[in-house]
Motif scaffolding. Structure first.
Motif, short mmCIF file in Angstrom:
data_model
loop_
_atom_site.label_atom_id
_atom_site.label_comp_id
_atom_site.label_asym_id
_atom_site.label_seq_id
_atom_site.Cartn_x
_atom_site.Cartn_y
_atom_site.Cartn_z
N UNK A 467 0.80 -1.23 0.00
CA UNK A 467 0.00 0.00 0.00
C UNK A 467 0.82 1.27 0.00
N UNK A 468 2.15 1.18 0.19
CA UNK A 468 2.97 2.39 0.15
C UNK A 468 3.01 2.94 -1.26
N UNK A 469 3.31 4.21 -1.37
CA UNK A 469 3.37 4.83 -2.70
C UNK A 469 4.48 4.22 -3.53
N UNK A 470 5.62 3.91 -2.91
CA UNK A 470 6.71 3.27 -3.65
C UNK A 470 6.27 1.94 -4.24
N UNK A 471 5.62 1.11 -3.45
CA UNK A 471 5.19 -0.20 -3.96
C UNK A 471 4.07 -0.04 -4.98
N UNK A 472 3.25 1.00 -4.84
CA UNK A 472 2.23 1.27 -5.85
C UNK A 472 2.88 1.56 -7.20
N UNK A 473 3.91 2.40 -7.20
CA UNK A 473 4.61 2.71 -8.45
C UNK A 473 5.32 1.48 -9.00
N UNK A 474 5.98 0.71 -8.15
CA UNK A 474 6.67 -0.49 -8.61
C UNK A 474 5.69 -1.43 -9.32
N UNK A 475 4.54 -1.64 -8.68
CA UNK A 475 3.54 -2.53 -9.27
C UNK A 475 3.02 -1.98 -10.59
N UNK A 476 2.73 -0.68 -10.61
CA UNK A 476 2.21 -0.07 -11.83
C UNK A 476 3.21 -0.20 -12.98
N UNK A 477 4.48 0.05 -12.71
CA UNK A 477 5.48 -0.02 -13.77
C UNK A 477 5.67 -1.45 -14.24
N UNK A 478 5.63 -2.42 -13.34
CA UNK A 478 5.78 -3.82 -13.73
C UNK A 478 4.61 -4.28 -14.59
N UNK A 479 3.39 -3.93 -14.17
CA UNK A 479 2.21 -4.34 -14.95
C UNK A 479 2.20 -3.62 -16.29
N UNK A 480 2.53 -2.33 -16.29
CA UNK A 480 2.58 -1.56 -17.53
C UNK A 480 3.51 -2.23 -18.54
N UNK A 481 4.67 -2.67 -18.07
CA UNK A 481 5.62 -3.31 -18.97
C UNK A 481 5.14 -4.69 -19.40
N UNK A 482 4.66 -5.47 -18.44
CA UNK A 482 4.22 -6.84 -18.73
C UNK A 482 3.07 -6.87 -19.72
N UNK A 483 2.17 -5.91 -19.63
CA UNK A 483 0.98 -5.88 -20.49
C UNK A 483 1.13 -4.88 -21.64
#
Length: 547
Positions: A467-483
């Protein structure tokens, strides 16, 4: 992401060197500090870094007053330090973009010093915008142009005998004289500068004031007043010093020069022009690859306005075969985790007015963070290129309580303190909560004071914390790249309530709630959530990705 045209879907992270990481403990960030932190940017998931100015400079405008375009300012290190940084970045899979400032140089640059010494009518003065003054004795400026930083855009010189001389143009600070880009000598020197850095291996250039190099013949009077800004962009009078047509031949020439080098080297325009159809002229196929999307950046917290600017952006950029760019914060703007908490119905302030100790009311940090996280989640789902600004992945708010005697921005001084300027978004970022200077550096007072609240946003406190902002960005960037969202297409979803936006990109559906009311989400698996929508309800100031 393929090597071919990597720039069409990348995420590029802006580093402001003096505020990123300080290796030597003098209170100012440096190249060695940046190098030491590059692995953490790889872990974050970005594709490239853009370095704000680190070239030799008297630092009267934080490096945007360049005194040597082909060397590193000792404040930041050496050319060897840059080479180590670049090799480390490339070894980690990061591309490196450097800032180039071609509209003007420092008044301490040897070229300008030579121009002053050479006198009127010399070939040295012809490299800059020297003009005779108006009035019976030349005592008035050549025209009524005003500096972006406040005050007149002209400064009068003194002759060797102590009598007043010609005036020179500076669209920014008086220590930043404008070049005359009709001069072939100037054009050739910048070709050499481009080659110097390209030969060292840089992957491209962010071009400062890319809309300002060409001025209208005759330098006619012009004033950007309230009437000008209140006129719709499509019918505003042409600006004789910003957005003039003559800039495009310069970038066509640069495009050809970069094409001689392997690896898809790129140009990115800081072109603050409207409407978006005009901005798109900077990214036609034979010019630049990117242009910062300022209309997107300055849009307030309003769903309908955001929908319009996204639609207009995709239309304008795609019409010339270029990717849309998206950006929410940079070194010139109030951080979006603060800016988006401002009253969306209020007057949009000058972009460099800033927020200071006496600003009332101050935006609420909690509201700003919620809106900022939601806006970031939306932005990173859009097709095209995303630019991030250091610290936004931590949710950093603007530094709003910098004392007057600690301020650095020339805007603050040129306006007599009427504008706080851009210092608030340039405060050194926090890495470790309990280290000196929150991990920015081993000691020394930071060049701008860090607010105590920055401890709560330190990177080490957010790592691995759901739920931290850092982990939110990490997840967003990983999904953005994967998809492959950066390479996708946007399809709007109709039927949502007013001020709730919905769109699809590939197999991802995105909703963001700009309204004051919660909204029941349609069925689907939530794979990214800026708020807490596990109960299937999208709260105000929240955004989700659903599959």
């Amino acid at each position: 992401m393929s090597l071919k045209e990597w720039w069409r879907s990348s995420v590029i992270y802006q580093i402001y060197p003096r505020s990123f990481a300080d290796a030597n403990g003098d209170g100012i960030g440096d190249l060695a500090g940046i190098t030491s932190r590059l692995p953490q940017l790889t872990e974050l998931g970005v594709d490239a870094i853009w370095l704000s100015p680190f070239m030799t400079s008297p630092q009267k405008d934080a490096g945007y007053d360049v005194a040597d375009y082909c060397d590193v300012d000792p404040l930041f290190g050496t050319l060897q330090d840059f080479d180590v940084l670049e090799k480390t970045a490339h070894d980690l899979g990061l591309r490196v973009i450097v800032d180039l400032v071609p509209n003007h140089c420092s008044s301490e640059h040897p070229w300008f010093i030579e121009a002053l010494a050479a006198g009127e009518g010399s070939e040295q003065r012809a490299r800059f915008m020297f003009r005779e003054g108006q009035g019976a004795h030349g005592e008035l400026p050549p025209n009524n142009w005003e500096s972006v930083f406040g005050g007149p855009a002209w400064t009068r010189t003194m002759n060797p005998d102590g009598t007043p001389g010609q005036w020179y143009l500076h669209l920014f600070d008086s220590s930043q004289p404008d070049f005359d880009w009709t001069n072939p000598w100037v054009r050739e020197r910048f070709r050499e500068i481009l080659r110097f850095w390209l030969d060292r291996g840089v992957d491209g250039f962010r071009v400062d004031v890319a809309h300002g190099l060409s001025k209208a013949p005759g330098l006619p009077d012009f004033r950007r007043d309230d009437e000008y800004w209140s006129t719709p962009a499509e019918i505003r009078p042409d600006n004789p010093y910003f957005g003039h047509e003559g800039v495009h031949e310069i970038y066509r020439d640069w495009h050809e020069l970069l094409a001689e080098y392997p690896g898809e080297r790129i140009l990115c325009a800081e072109a603050f022009v409207e409407p978006l159809t005009k901005m798109a002229q900077w990214v036609r196929p034979d010019e630049m690859q990117h242009a910062f999307n300022f209309p997107f950046l300055v849009t307030r917290w309003n769903g309908e306005q955001m929908r319009h600017v996204i639609k207009d952006s995709l239309s304008a950029f795609h019409a010339v075969g270029a990717p849309s760019t998206w950006v929410l914060s940079n070194h010139d703007q109030i951080r979006h985790a603060t800016r988006l908490a401002q009253d969306p119905s209020g007057k949009i302030a000058d972009r460099i007015t800033g927020i200071g100790p006496l600003t009332e009311p101050k935006p609420d940090n909690a509201l700003g963070l919620a809106r900022g996280r939601a806006a970031s989640v939306m932005m990173l789902a859009l097709p095209g290129v995303a630019y991030m600004y250091q610290g936004e992945e931590l949710g950093l708010p603007e530094g709003m309580d910098i004392p007057d005697d600690k301020r650095q921005d020339p805007t603050f001084f040129r306006t007599g303190g009427a504008s706080y300027g851009r210092d608030g978004c340039r405060v050194p970022i926090p890495w470790e909560a309990d280290a000196p200077n929150f991990g920015f550096g081993p000691g020394g007072e930071p060049w701008l004071p860090q607010p105590a609240v920055y401890r709560e946003y330190s990177r080490d406190l957010q790592e691995g914390v759901a739920g931290s902002t850092l982990e939110l960005y990490r997840s967003a960037l990983a999904i953005r790249k994967d998809r492959a969202l950066g390479e996708g297409d946007l399809e709007w979803i109709d039927g949502t309530p007013e001020n709730v936006l919905g769109f699809r990109n590939g197999d991802v559906t995105v909703f963001i709630n700009y309204s004051e009311k919660p909204w029941a989400l349609p069925a689907g698996e939530i794979i990214l959530d800026s708020g807490n929508s596990a109960d299937g309800v999208l709260a105000p100031a929240a955004a989700v990705w659903i599959v």
